[in-house]
Write a protein that holds these residues in place. Structure first.
Motif, short mmCIF file in Angstrom:
data_model
loop_
_atom_site.label_atom_id
_atom_site.label_comp_id
_atom_site.label_asym_id
_atom_site.label_seq_id
_atom_site.Cartn_x
_atom_site.Cartn_y
_atom_site.Cartn_z
N PHE A 17 -2.47 -4.02 9.83
CA PHE A 17 -1.24 -4.12 9.04
C PHE A 17 -1.56 -4.36 7.56
N TYR A 18 -2.41 -5.34 7.29
CA TYR A 18 -2.72 -5.68 5.90
C TYR A 18 -3.62 -4.63 5.25
N GLU A 19 -4.53 -4.03 6.00
CA GLU A 19 -5.35 -2.95 5.45
C GLU A 19 -4.49 -1.78 5.02
N LYS A 20 -3.46 -1.45 5.81
CA LYS A 20 -2.56 -0.35 5.48
C LYS A 20 -1.82 -0.64 4.18
N ILE A 21 -1.37 -1.87 3.99
CA ILE A 21 -0.69 -2.25 2.75
C ILE A 21 -1.63 -2.09 1.56
N ILE A 22 -2.84 -2.58 1.69
CA ILE A 22 -3.81 -2.50 0.59
C ILE A 22 -4.17 -1.05 0.31
N ASN A 23 -4.40 -0.25 1.33
CA ASN A 23 -4.73 1.16 1.13
C ASN A 23 -3.60 1.91 0.46
N THR A 24 -2.36 1.64 0.86
CA THR A 24 -1.20 2.28 0.24
C THR A 24 -1.11 1.89 -1.24
N ALA A 25 -1.29 0.62 -1.53
CA ALA A 25 -1.23 0.15 -2.92
C ALA A 25 -2.33 0.78 -3.77
N MET A 26 -3.55 0.84 -3.24
CA MET A 26 -4.66 1.42 -3.98
C MET A 26 -4.43 2.91 -4.23
N LEU A 27 -3.97 3.63 -3.23
CA LEU A 27 -3.69 5.05 -3.38
C LEU A 27 -2.57 5.26 -4.39
N ASN A 28 -1.54 4.43 -4.34
CA ASN A 28 -0.44 4.54 -5.29
C ASN A 28 -0.92 4.29 -6.71
N MET A 29 -1.74 3.29 -6.91
CA MET A 29 -2.25 3.01 -8.25
C MET A 29 -3.10 4.18 -8.76
N TYR A 30 -3.92 4.74 -7.90
CA TYR A 30 -4.73 5.90 -8.27
C TYR A 30 -3.83 7.08 -8.64
N ALA A 31 -2.82 7.33 -7.83
CA ALA A 31 -1.91 8.45 -8.08
C ALA A 31 -1.17 8.30 -9.40
N VAL A 32 -0.74 7.09 -9.72
CA VAL A 32 -0.05 6.86 -10.98
C VAL A 32 -1.02 7.00 -12.15
N ASP A 33 -2.21 6.44 -12.02
CA ASP A 33 -3.20 6.54 -13.09
C ASP A 33 -3.59 7.99 -13.38
N HIS A 34 -3.55 8.84 -12.36
CA HIS A 34 -3.91 10.25 -12.52
C HIS A 34 -2.69 11.17 -12.62
N GLN A 35 -1.53 10.57 -12.87
CA GLN A 35 -0.28 11.28 -13.10
C GLN A 35 0.13 12.19 -11.93
N LEU A 36 -0.17 11.74 -10.71
CA LEU A 36 0.25 12.45 -9.51
C LEU A 36 1.55 11.87 -8.96
N PHE A 37 1.93 10.69 -9.44
CA PHE A 37 3.15 10.01 -9.03
C PHE A 37 3.62 9.22 -10.24
N ASP A 38 4.91 9.01 -10.37
CA ASP A 38 5.42 8.43 -11.61
C ASP A 38 5.64 6.93 -11.62
N THR A 39 5.53 6.25 -10.47
CA THR A 39 5.87 4.83 -10.43
C THR A 39 4.90 4.06 -9.56
N ARG A 40 4.42 2.92 -10.08
CA ARG A 40 3.67 2.00 -9.23
C ARG A 40 4.66 1.30 -8.33
N LEU A 41 4.35 1.24 -7.06
CA LEU A 41 5.27 0.62 -6.11
C LEU A 41 5.59 -0.81 -6.50
N CYS A 42 4.59 -1.53 -6.98
CA CYS A 42 4.79 -2.94 -7.32
C CYS A 42 5.61 -3.13 -8.59
N ASP A 43 5.76 -2.08 -9.40
CA ASP A 43 6.53 -2.19 -10.64
C ASP A 43 7.98 -1.77 -10.49
N SER A 44 8.34 -1.28 -9.33
CA SER A 44 9.68 -0.73 -9.14
C SER A 44 10.61 -1.72 -8.45
#
Length: 76
Positions: A17-44
């Motif tokens: 459960f916790y690994e999935k949360i961390i992996n999702t957050a890390m992938l989201n941060m990578y995607a935002v940093d590389h302009q593949l997604f427009d919002t960090r989940l934690c900032d929304s």
């Protein structure tokens, strides 16, 4: 530190459960940093941002795979 060490004291289900949360957050941060997604989940504060993320996550994974391992036939 690996997630295995981080969650060593947890049962397998909790660790997953916790690994999935961390992996999702890390992938989201990578995607935002590389302009593949427009919002960090934690900032929304948008309650639907996670649904939007889940819809595009497979597309983002494909985009990352294509960056790492481009299609050799794409130039033809």
């Amino acid at each position: 530190m690996s997630t295995r060490k981080m969650f060593a004291g947890m049962d397998a289900e909790s660790r997953y459960f916790y690994e999935k949360i961390i992996n999702t957050a890390m992938l989201n941060m990578y995607a935002v940093d590389h302009q593949l997604f427009d919002t960090r989940l934690c900032d929304s504060d948008d309650p639907l941002i996670m649904l939007k993320w889940k819809e595009v996550e497979p597309l983002i994974m494909d985009a990352i795979r294509n960056q790492v391992d481009p299609d050799p036939d794409a130039d033809k």
